[in-house]
Design a protein around this motif. Structure first.
Motif, PDB file in Angstrom:
ATOM      1  N   LEU A   3      77.583  75.080  64.601  1.00  0.00           N
ATOM      2  CA  LEU A   3      77.966  75.907  66.268  1.00  0.00           C
ATOM      3  C   LEU A   3      77.806  77.454  66.179  1.00  0.00           C
ATOM      4  CD1 LEU A   3      80.219  73.180  67.291  1.00  0.00           C
ATOM      5  CD2 LEU A   3      77.974  73.499  68.008  1.00  0.00           C
ATOM      6  N   ALA A   4      77.472  77.685  65.314  1.00  0.00           N
ATOM      7  CA  ALA A   4      77.456  79.692  64.919  1.00  0.00           C
ATOM      8  C   ALA A   4      76.631  80.301  66.025  1.00  0.00           C
ATOM      9  CB  ALA A   4      76.483  79.789  63.673  1.00  0.00           C
ATOM     10  N   HIS A   5      75.797  79.631  66.613  1.00  0.00           N
ATOM     11  CA  HIS A   5      75.110  80.021  67.938  1.00  0.00           C
ATOM     12  C   HIS A   5      76.127  80.564  69.119  1.00  0.00           C
ATOM     13  CE1 HIS A   5      74.887  75.817  68.670  1.00  0.00           C
ATOM     14  NE2 HIS A   5      75.010  76.258  70.383  1.00  0.00           N
ATOM     15  N   MET A   6      77.209  79.828  68.477  1.00  0.00           N
ATOM     16  CA  MET A   6      77.716  79.717  70.094  1.00  0.00           C
ATOM     17  C   MET A   6      79.612  81.577  69.486  1.00  0.00           C
ATOM     18  SD  MET A   6      79.808  75.652  70.689  1.00  0.00           S
ATOM     19  CE  MET A   6      78.578  74.287  71.325  1.00  0.00           C
ATOM     20  N   ASP A   7      79.974  81.633  70.261  1.00  0.00           N
ATOM     21  CA  ASP A   7      81.058  81.979  70.305  1.00  0.00           C
ATOM     22  C   ASP A   7      82.420  81.788  69.413  1.00  0.00           C
ATOM     23  OD1 ASP A   7      82.544  85.139  71.044  1.00  0.00           O
ATOM     24  OD2 ASP A   7      83.368  82.554  71.994  1.00  0.00           O
ATOM     25  N   LYS A   8      82.995  82.197  68.771  1.00  0.00           N
ATOM     26  CA  LYS A   8      84.101  81.071  67.977  1.00  0.00           C
ATOM     27  C   LYS A   8      85.110  80.201  69.143  1.00  0.00           C
ATOM     28  CE  LYS A   8      84.670  84.319  64.020  1.00  0.00           C
ATOM     29  NZ  LYS A   8      85.576  84.903  63.716  1.00  0.00           N
ATOM     30  N   MET A   9      85.379  81.145  70.205  1.00  0.00           N
ATOM     31  CA  MET A   9      86.429  80.261  71.833  1.00  0.00           C
ATOM     32  C   MET A   9      85.844  79.499  71.631  1.00  0.00           C
ATOM     33  SD  MET A   9      89.013  81.802  71.187  1.00  0.00           S
ATOM     34  CE  MET A   9      90.470  80.867  72.346  1.00  0.00           C
ATOM     35  N   ALA A  10      84.262  79.676  72.133  1.00  0.00           N
ATOM     36  CA  ALA A  10      83.406  78.747  72.687  1.00  0.00           C
ATOM     37  C   ALA A  10      83.026  77.509  71.492  1.00  0.00           C
ATOM     38  CB  ALA A  10      81.798  78.907  73.255  1.00  0.00           C
ATOM     39  N   ALA A  11      82.645  78.057  70.617  1.00  0.00           N
ATOM     40  CA  ALA A  11      82.884  76.842  69.487  1.00  0.00           C
ATOM     41  C   ALA A  11      83.880  75.391  69.506  1.00  0.00           C
ATOM     42  CB  ALA A  11      82.719  77.374  68.143  1.00  0.00           C
ATOM     43  N   LEU A  12      85.459  76.643  68.829  1.00  0.00           N
ATOM     44  CA  LEU A  12      86.272  76.413  69.304  1.00  0.00           C
ATOM     45  C   LEU A  12      87.205  75.245  70.667  1.00  0.00           C
ATOM     46  CD1 LEU A  12      89.382  76.439  67.564  1.00  0.00           C
ATOM     47  CD2 LEU A  12      89.897  77.696  69.807  1.00  0.00           C
ATOM     48  N   PHE A  13      86.257  75.312  72.073  1.00  0.00           N
ATOM     49  CA  PHE A  13      85.919  74.718  73.304  1.00  0.00           C
ATOM     50  C   PHE A  13      85.751  73.080  72.831  1.00  0.00           C
ATOM     51  CE2 PHE A  13      88.520  77.843  75.178  1.00  0.00           C
ATOM     52  CZ  PHE A  13      90.041  77.524  75.783  1.00  0.00           C
ATOM     53  N   TYR A  14      84.364  73.197  72.421  1.00  0.00           N
ATOM     54  CA  TYR A  14      83.773  72.389  72.383  1.00  0.00           C
ATOM     55  C   TYR A  14      83.433  70.914  71.675  1.00  0.00           C
ATOM     56  CZ  TYR A  14      79.012  70.197  71.357  1.00  0.00           C
ATOM     57  OH  TYR A  14      78.095  69.497  71.473  1.00  0.00           O
ATOM     58  N   ILE A  15      84.837  71.702  70.470  1.00  0.00           N
ATOM     59  CA  ILE A  15      84.879  70.748  69.167  1.00  0.00           C
ATOM     60  C   ILE A  15      86.099  70.189  69.597  1.00  0.00           C
ATOM     61  CG2 ILE A  15      85.411  70.446  67.155  1.00  0.00           C
ATOM     62  CD1 ILE A  15      84.350  72.879  66.271  1.00  0.00           C
ATOM     63  N   GLY A  16      87.067  70.734  70.520  1.00  0.00           N
ATOM     64  CA  GLY A  16      89.044  70.189  70.905  1.00  0.00           C
ATOM     65  C   GLY A  16      88.366  69.065  72.346  1.00  0.00           C
ATOM     66  N   ALA A  17      87.209  69.764  72.878  1.00  0.00           N
ATOM     67  CA  ALA A  17      86.943  69.008  73.552  1.00  0.00           C
ATOM     68  C   ALA A  17      86.553  66.975  73.798  1.00  0.00           C
ATOM     69  CB  ALA A  17      85.802  69.199  75.150  1.00  0.00           C
ATOM     70  N   GLN A  18      86.388  66.870  72.378  1.00  0.00           N
ATOM     71  CA  GLN A  18      85.358  65.844  72.194  1.00  0.00           C
ATOM     72  C   GLN A  18      84.484  64.929  73.104  1.00  0.00           C
ATOM     73  OE1 GLN A  18      89.521  63.538  71.386  1.00  0.00           O
ATOM     74  NE2 GLN A  18      89.616  65.000  70.352  1.00  0.00           N
ATOM     75  N   ARG A  19      83.962  66.145  73.433  1.00  0.00           N
ATOM     76  CA  ARG A  19      82.923  65.233  74.169  1.00  0.00           C
ATOM     77  C   ARG A  19      81.291  65.493  73.923  1.00  0.00           C
ATOM     78  NH1 ARG A  19      85.830  66.545  78.735  1.00  0.00           N
ATOM     79  NH2 ARG A  19      85.244  68.590  78.925  1.00  0.00           N
ATOM     80  N   GLY A  20      81.539  66.767  72.765  1.00  0.00           N
ATOM     81  CA  GLY A  20      79.973  67.332  72.183  1.00  0.00           C
ATOM     82  C   GLY A  20      79.679  66.506  70.907  1.00  0.00           C
ATOM     83  N   LEU A  21      78.461  66.839  70.891  1.00  0.00           N
ATOM     84  CA  LEU A  21      77.377  65.766  69.307  1.00  0.00           C
ATOM     85  C   LEU A  21      77.945  67.648  68.070  1.00  0.00           C
ATOM     86  CD1 LEU A  21      74.920  63.305  70.313  1.00  0.00           C
ATOM     87  CD2 LEU A  21      77.250  63.236  69.625  1.00  0.00           C
ATOM     88  N   MET A  22      77.843  66.829  67.805  1.00  0.00           N
ATOM     89  CA  MET A  22      78.208  68.068  66.175  1.00  0.00           C
ATOM     90  C   MET A  22      76.494  67.743  65.741  1.00  0.00           C
ATOM     91  SD  MET A  22      80.798  69.676  66.231  1.00  0.00           S
ATOM     92  CE  MET A  22      80.571  70.848  64.312  1.00  0.00           C
ATOM     93  N   PRO A  23      75.787  69.074  65.766  1.00  0.00           N
ATOM     94  CA  PRO A  23      75.049  69.056  64.982  1.00  0.00           C
ATOM     95  C   PRO A  23      74.248  68.631  63.446  1.00  0.00           C
ATOM     96  CG  PRO A  23      75.351  71.595  64.874  1.00  0.00           C
ATOM     97  CD  PRO A  23      76.805  70.357  65.457  1.00  0.00           C
ATOM     98  N   SER A  24      73.153  68.693  63.381  1.00  0.00           N
ATOM     99  CA  SER A  24      72.788  67.573  62.209  1.00  0.00           C
ATOM    100  C   SER A  24      72.207  68.144  61.413  1.00  0.00           C
ATOM    101  CB  SER A  24      71.980  66.347  62.623  1.00  0.00           C
ATOM    102  OG  SER A  24      72.854  65.513  63.284  1.00  0.00           O
TER     103      SER A  24
END
Length: 114
Positions: A74-95
């Motif tokens: 998720l390095a392409h995301m802003d730190k806070m956006a990545a934080l919310f993305y991971i915390g939301a538990q809906r998005g898949l992590m990159p392979s």
């Protein structure tokens, strides 16, 4: 170490251990608080539901991903956006990209499973 033994610890964990060595009270609250770098933080750490072996496995997956690609997931995301993305538990992590072996990709995918 000079003996060839490698010791690896993240800064958030080192901070908690330092705190625990100085204070015995409120240690449980500290272990459930948010510490760490957003790109490597496990969902349960972000959501403040605790820290444990599962969180460490998640961080190992993020570290292997970064060692393989040169950037954390998720390095392409802003730190806070990545934080919310991971915390939301809906998005898949990159392979890992296709040029990596099936075993390497599978390992990272398993580590980054919620």
């Amino acid at each position: 170490m000079p003996t060839g033994i490698v010791k690896l610890i993240d800064f958030g964990c080192a901070r908690r251990l330092s705190y625990l060595n100085h204070t015995a009270s409120n240690s449980g609250d500290l272990l459930k608080s948010v510490h760490g770098t957003p790109y490597w933080m496990a969902p349960e750490v972000i959501n403040e539901s605790g820290y444990g072996r599962k969180s460490d496995i998640w961080s190992v997956g993020c570290t292997v991903f970064e060692m393989a690609t040169g950037k954390p997931p998720l390095a392409h995301m802003d730190k806070m956006a990545a934080l919310f993305y991971i915390g939301a538990q809906r998005g898949l992590m990159p392979s890992l990209p296709d040029e990596f072996s099936y075993n390497a990709k599978d390992f990272v995918d398993f580590c980054l499973t919620r």
